[in-house]
Design a protein around this motif. Sequence first.
Motif, mmCIF file in Angstrom:
data_model
loop_
_atom_site.group_PDB
_atom_site.id
_atom_site.type_symbol
_atom_site.label_atom_id
_atom_site.label_comp_id
_atom_site.label_asym_id
_atom_site.label_seq_id
_atom_site.Cartn_x
_atom_site.Cartn_y
_atom_site.Cartn_z
ATOM 1 N N THR A 30 60.071 40.391 37.756
ATOM 2 C CA THR A 30 60.473 41.594 37.026
ATOM 3 C C THR A 30 59.388 42.652 37.084
ATOM 4 O O THR A 30 59.669 43.833 37.328
ATOM 5 C CB THR A 30 60.800 41.251 35.558
ATOM 6 N N TYR A 31 58.133 42.240 36.893
ATOM 7 C CA TYR A 31 57.015 43.184 36.923
ATOM 8 C C TYR A 31 56.914 43.858 38.289
ATOM 9 O O TYR A 31 56.772 45.083 38.383
ATOM 10 C CB TYR A 31 55.716 42.457 36.579
ATOM 11 N N ILE A 32 56.992 43.079 39.353
ATOM 12 C CA ILE A 32 56.902 43.649 40.707
ATOM 13 C C ILE A 32 58.064 44.607 40.948
ATOM 14 O O ILE A 32 57.865 45.722 41.462
ATOM 15 C CB ILE A 32 56.869 42.539 41.774
ATOM 16 N N MET A 33 59.267 44.209 40.570
ATOM 17 C CA MET A 33 60.428 45.078 40.783
ATOM 18 C C MET A 33 60.316 46.379 39.978
ATOM 19 O O MET A 33 60.683 47.451 40.468
ATOM 20 C CB MET A 33 61.725 44.336 40.446
ATOM 21 N N LEU A 34 59.790 46.295 38.760
ATOM 22 C CA LEU A 34 59.575 47.506 37.960
ATOM 23 C C LEU A 34 58.556 48.421 38.622
ATOM 24 O O LEU A 34 58.746 49.641 38.686
ATOM 25 C CB LEU A 34 59.108 47.144 36.550
ATOM 26 N N GLU A 35 57.474 47.836 39.117
ATOM 27 C CA GLU A 35 56.429 48.625 39.780
ATOM 28 C C GLU A 35 56.961 49.282 41.057
ATOM 29 O O GLU A 35 56.650 50.440 41.333
ATOM 30 C CB GLU A 35 55.211 47.751 40.093
ATOM 31 N N LEU A 36 57.759 48.549 41.819
ATOM 32 C CA LEU A 36 58.343 49.119 43.039
ATOM 33 C C LEU A 36 59.313 50.243 42.690
ATOM 34 O O LEU A 36 59.310 51.302 43.323
ATOM 35 C CB LEU A 36 59.051 48.039 43.852
ATOM 36 N N SER A 37 60.133 50.018 41.671
ATOM 37 C CA SER A 37 61.100 51.021 41.232
ATOM 38 C C SER A 37 60.386 52.280 40.743
ATOM 39 O O SER A 37 60.796 53.402 41.065
ATOM 40 C CB SER A 37 61.975 50.439 40.128
ATOM 41 N N LYS A 38 59.334 52.094 39.971
ATOM 42 C CA LYS A 38 58.554 53.219 39.441
ATOM 43 C C LYS A 38 58.012 54.084 40.577
ATOM 44 O O LYS A 38 57.937 55.305 40.463
ATOM 45 C CB LYS A 38 57.407 52.659 38.590
ATOM 46 N N ARG A 39 57.683 53.457 41.699
ATOM 47 C CA ARG A 39 57.132 54.173 42.853
ATOM 48 C C ARG A 39 58.212 54.611 43.840
ATOM 49 O O ARG A 39 57.918 55.227 44.852
ATOM 50 C CB ARG A 39 56.120 53.284 43.572
ATOM 51 N N GLY A 40 59.464 54.243 43.563
ATOM 52 C CA GLY A 40 60.560 54.608 44.453
ATOM 53 C C GLY A 40 60.524 53.861 45.782
ATOM 54 O O GLY A 40 60.945 54.391 46.805
ATOM 55 N N LEU A 41 60.016 52.635 45.759
ATOM 56 C CA LEU A 41 59.863 51.851 46.986
ATOM 57 C C LEU A 41 60.951 50.785 47.097
ATOM 58 O O LEU A 41 61.197 50.048 46.150
ATOM 59 C CB LEU A 41 58.500 51.165 47.016
ATOM 60 N N SER A 42 61.558 50.703 48.260
ATOM 61 C CA SER A 42 62.540 49.648 48.525
ATOM 62 C C SER A 42 61.826 48.456 49.149
ATOM 63 O O SER A 42 60.706 48.588 49.665
ATOM 64 C CB SER A 42 63.610 50.153 49.493
ATOM 65 N N GLN A 43 62.486 47.305 49.131
ATOM 66 C CA GLN A 43 61.893 46.132 49.777
ATOM 67 C C GLN A 43 61.777 46.345 51.282
ATOM 68 O O GLN A 43 60.867 45.810 51.911
ATOM 69 C CB GLN A 43 62.706 44.880 49.451
ATOM 70 N N THR A 44 62.663 47.146 51.860
ATOM 71 C CA THR A 44 62.588 47.453 53.291
ATOM 72 C C THR A 44 61.294 48.200 53.607
ATOM 73 O O THR A 44 60.581 47.851 54.556
ATOM 74 C CB THR A 44 63.808 48.302 53.724
ATOM 75 N N LEU A 45 60.978 49.209 52.812
ATOM 76 C CA LEU A 45 59.750 49.968 53.015
ATOM 77 C C LEU A 45 58.525 49.102 52.755
ATOM 78 O O LEU A 45 57.539 49.151 53.501
ATOM 79 C CB LEU A 45 59.738 51.202 52.109
ATOM 80 N N VAL A 46 58.585 48.285 51.723
ATOM 81 C CA VAL A 46 57.472 47.387 51.394
ATOM 82 C C VAL A 46 57.217 46.418 52.544
ATOM 83 O O VAL A 46 56.068 46.159 52.913
ATOM 84 C CB VAL A 46 57.740 46.626 50.077
ATOM 85 N N ALA A 47 58.286 45.896 53.127
ATOM 86 C CA ALA A 47 58.149 44.976 54.256
ATOM 87 C C ALA A 47 57.428 45.654 55.421
ATOM 88 O O ALA A 47 56.534 45.066 56.045
ATOM 89 C CB ALA A 47 59.519 44.473 54.701
ATOM 90 N N LYS A 48 57.792 46.910 55.703
ATOM 91 C CA LYS A 48 57.115 47.661 56.772
ATOM 92 C C LYS A 48 55.641 47.860 56.441
ATOM 93 O O LYS A 48 54.778 47.717 57.300
ATOM 94 C CB LYS A 48 57.798 49.008 56.993
ATOM 95 N N MET A 49 55.356 48.172 55.174
ATOM 96 C CA MET A 49 53.966 48.385 54.749
ATOM 97 C C MET A 49 53.142 47.102 54.845
ATOM 98 O O MET A 49 51.951 47.144 55.121
ATOM 99 C CB MET A 49 53.927 48.922 53.311
ATOM 100 N N CYS A 50 53.800 45.965 54.616
ATOM 101 C CA CYS A 50 53.096 44.676 54.639
ATOM 102 C C CYS A 50 53.120 44.007 56.011
ATOM 103 O O CYS A 50 52.441 42.998 56.219
ATOM 104 C CB CYS A 50 53.712 43.737 53.598
ATOM 105 N N GLY A 51 53.918 44.536 56.932
ATOM 106 C CA GLY A 51 53.980 43.979 58.272
ATOM 107 C C GLY A 51 54.741 42.673 58.373
ATOM 108 O O GLY A 51 54.325 41.764 59.089
#
Length: 111
Positions: A30-51
């Motif tokens: 929940t915390y991670i999803m809230l933080e991602l949502s707050k930043r407007g980041l999707s899991q797709t974008l996060v995956a690209k950022m993390c490689g």
Amino acid sequence: TMELKEVLAEPEFRPKKTKPTVKINSALHTYIMLELSKRGLSQTLVAKMCGCSVQFINLIITGRRTSAEIQNRLAVNVLGHKSWNHLVWCTLKLQDTLYKNFTMKGEDDAM
């Protein structure tokens, strides 16, 4: 003794089903999803950022897989924490604060 190929060929052989290495921690998820949502980041974008793949990011976030490297990239590069452990500590701190502030008086005694 039988060789591995022979064992695998046996019709009654069933691979052992293993549980995930880490319990799914809903507070961390929940915390991670809230933080991602707050930043407007999707899991797709996060995956690209993390490689890595979107599926792997989802497994990391839900706690069904671990990878020190990807967890650290997520915590540090994406969410701006000092480390994965710091991210977990912040989750626990938030969980504790919410518990203290939103537990009804006398509710602890009932449990």
